[in-house]
Design a protein around this motif. Structure first.
Motif, PDB file in Angstrom:
ATOM      1  N   GLY A  58       0.821  -1.198   0.000  1.00 53.90           N
ATOM      2  CA  GLY A  58       0.000   0.000   0.000  1.00 53.90           C
ATOM      3  C   GLY A  58       0.857   1.249   0.000  1.00 53.90           C
ATOM      4  N   PHE A  59       0.346   2.332  -0.543  1.00 56.06           N
ATOM      5  CA  PHE A  59       1.109   3.577  -0.661  1.00 56.06           C
ATOM      6  C   PHE A  59       1.624   4.067   0.695  1.00 56.06           C
ATOM      7  N   LEU A  72      13.068   5.364  -2.694  1.00 54.06           N
ATOM      8  CA  LEU A  72      12.961   4.819  -4.047  1.00 54.06           C
ATOM      9  C   LEU A  72      11.796   5.437  -4.813  1.00 54.06           C
ATOM     10  N   PHE A  73      10.685   5.686  -4.122  1.00 57.65           N
ATOM     11  CA  PHE A  73       9.548   6.323  -4.792  1.00 57.65           C
ATOM     12  C   PHE A  73       9.896   7.751  -5.206  1.00 57.65           C
ATOM     13  N   GLN A  74      10.602   8.474  -4.348  1.00 57.22           N
ATOM     14  CA  GLN A  74      11.012   9.828  -4.701  1.00 57.22           C
ATOM     15  C   GLN A  74      12.012   9.824  -5.852  1.00 57.22           C
ATOM     16  N   ASP A  75      12.890   8.825  -5.896  1.00 57.69           N
ATOM     17  CA  ASP A  75      13.815   8.698  -7.034  1.00 57.69           C
ATOM     18  C   ASP A  75      13.042   8.443  -8.327  1.00 57.69           C
ATOM     19  N   PHE A  76      11.985   7.637  -8.216  1.00 54.14           N
ATOM     20  CA  PHE A  76      11.134   7.377  -9.383  1.00 54.14           C
ATOM     21  C   PHE A  76      10.480   8.663  -9.869  1.00 54.14           C
ATOM     22  N   LEU A  77       9.953   9.460  -8.941  1.00 55.92           N
ATOM     23  CA  LEU A  77       9.311  10.721  -9.319  1.00 55.92           C
ATOM     24  C   LEU A  77      10.305  11.673  -9.970  1.00 55.92           C
ATOM     25  N   ASP A  78      11.511  11.728  -9.412  1.00 53.24           N
ATOM     26  CA  ASP A  78      12.527  12.634  -9.926  1.00 53.24           C
ATOM     27  C   ASP A  78      12.976  12.238 -11.330  1.00 53.24           C
ATOM     28  N   SER A  79      12.833  10.951 -11.661  1.00 52.82           N
ATOM     29  CA  SER A  79      13.260  10.475 -12.984  1.00 52.82           C
ATOM     30  C   SER A  79      12.191  10.706 -14.054  1.00 52.82           C
ATOM     31  N   LEU A 155       0.242  14.045  -1.441  1.00 52.64           N
ATOM     32  CA  LEU A 155       0.231  12.597  -1.251  1.00 52.64           C
ATOM     33  C   LEU A 155      -1.004  11.952  -1.883  1.00 52.64           C
ATOM     34  N   ASP A 156      -2.135  12.656  -1.806  1.00 55.42           N
ATOM     35  CA  ASP A 156      -3.357  12.135  -2.444  1.00 55.42           C
ATOM     36  C   ASP A 156      -3.174  12.033  -3.953  1.00 55.42           C
ATOM     37  N   PHE A 157      -2.487  13.001  -4.538  1.00 59.94           N
ATOM     38  CA  PHE A 157      -2.217  12.968  -5.980  1.00 59.94           C
ATOM     39  C   PHE A 157      -1.247  11.842  -6.330  1.00 59.94           C
ATOM     40  N   LEU A 158      -0.195  11.696  -5.528  1.00 54.48           N
ATOM     41  CA  LEU A 158       0.864  10.731  -5.839  1.00 54.48           C
ATOM     42  C   LEU A 158       0.430   9.281  -5.661  1.00 54.48           C
ATOM     43  N   LYS A 159      -0.523   9.032  -4.777  1.00 54.02           N
ATOM     44  CA  LYS A 159      -0.898   7.640  -4.512  1.00 54.02           C
ATOM     45  C   LYS A 159      -1.819   7.065  -5.593  1.00 54.02           C
ATOM     46  N   GLU A 160      -2.203   7.864  -6.561  1.00 53.44           N
ATOM     47  CA  GLU A 160      -3.051   7.374  -7.647  1.00 53.44           C
ATOM     48  C   GLU A 160      -2.184   6.910  -8.828  1.00 53.44           C
TER      49      GLU A 160
END
Length: 281
Positions: A58-59, A72-79, A155-160
């Motif tokens: 879960g998120f 790792l999730f933040q690295d994914f967003l940054d990429s 966070l609500d935006f990112l978890k979708e």
């Protein structure tokens, strides 16, 4: 000098040598044990695929509660260029929350101009207009909860959609590799003990060094016989669970936990500044 005194001198000397500097990190690379270092290698991803079915993905669990998942999730967003705005906003809000009071107004103004103005480079169109208006009206006050609602929006935006894409990315596979490695058994042979830092009713705390990384920690050893005699097992498990959930630069956290035949061992962040309780007196 008696034998006890010599033992103390040797332990102190070894501890100082291991530290190498005031923060204990200068010689960590040179102090690594190659044998144990090799046991920290991440496995092939095929070894970890089964964890998808057993772990809570879960998120909230992965990206908020677990530091490695969050990283790792933040690295994914940054990429991904489509998510650089919410990524940088997330980081800047965290920086605002940790900032000194006198620096918060400047940081709040930066956040407004960088993410909440339509022409800004990292403008975040998913932020509600009423939330932006509240920040504009109160940013000069720079209160603790100024950006709380905005953080919830991020966070609500990112978890979708972003998180759904993350679950199909290599970053999630790397997360599974780390979780597999985290689950591997570890014992007292992984650590070198140095000087005793303190004693308590159930055992003692000593400085120790992780052989694989060379990093220093504090090892709290709780004697099983004493715990059983004084009915302290419940308290020990509560302490372990609390330390495992704490991730703060101001509070010690749990790095490893294992048991020997006679002791329960909690490996924690080491604080070289002394006892805060005594410093406040």
């Amino acid at each position: 000098m008696d034998i006890g005194g010599r033992t103390t001198v040797v332990a102190n000397s070894a501890y100082i040598s291991a530290r190498g500097s005031c923060d204990g990190a200068a010689n960590s690379a040179s102090n690594r044990d190659k044998k144990y270092r090799s046991r920290l290698k991440l496995p092939h991803i095929t070894v970890c695929e089964g964890l998808r079915e057993t772990l809570d993905l879960g998120f909230q669990t992965v990206c908020v509660e677990q530091p490695i998942g969050k990283r790792l999730f933040q690295d994914f967003l940054d990429s991904n260029k489509d998510y650089k705005g919410p990524y940088h906003l997330w980081k800047d809000i965290e920086e605002y929350n940790m900032a000194e009071d006198e620096d918060r107004v400047k940081k709040a103004s930066k956040i407004l101009s960088r993410y909440m103005e339509p022409g800004a480079k990292y403008f975040c169109p998913f932020l509600p207009e009423n939330g932006i208006t509240k920040v504009k009206e109160k940013h000069q006050e720079a209160g603790d909860d100024l950006l709380s609602e905005i953080m919830h929006n991020v966070l609500d935006f990112l978890k979708e959609v972003p998180y759904t894409l993350f679950l199909d990315s290599m970053y999630l596979k790397r997360f599974l590799q780390w979780k597999w490695l985290e689950m591997q058994p570890m014992g007292e042979d992984w650590f070198l003990d140095f000087r005793i830092l303190g004693k308590g009713g159930f055992g003692k705390v000593s400085a120790c060094q992780m052989k694989a990384t060379g990093k220093l920690y504090a090892c709290k050893k709780l004697n099983k016989k004493r715990l059983k005699k004084r009915k302290g097992y419940g308290g020990a498990m509560v302490e372990k669970k609390i330390l495992a959930r704490v991730h703060s630069r101001f509070i010690v956290s749990l790095a490893y936990a294992f048991q020997s035949k006679t002791e329960l061992c909690l490996i924690m962040t080491i604080m070289n500044g002394g006892d805060l309780r005594l410093d406040l007196i």
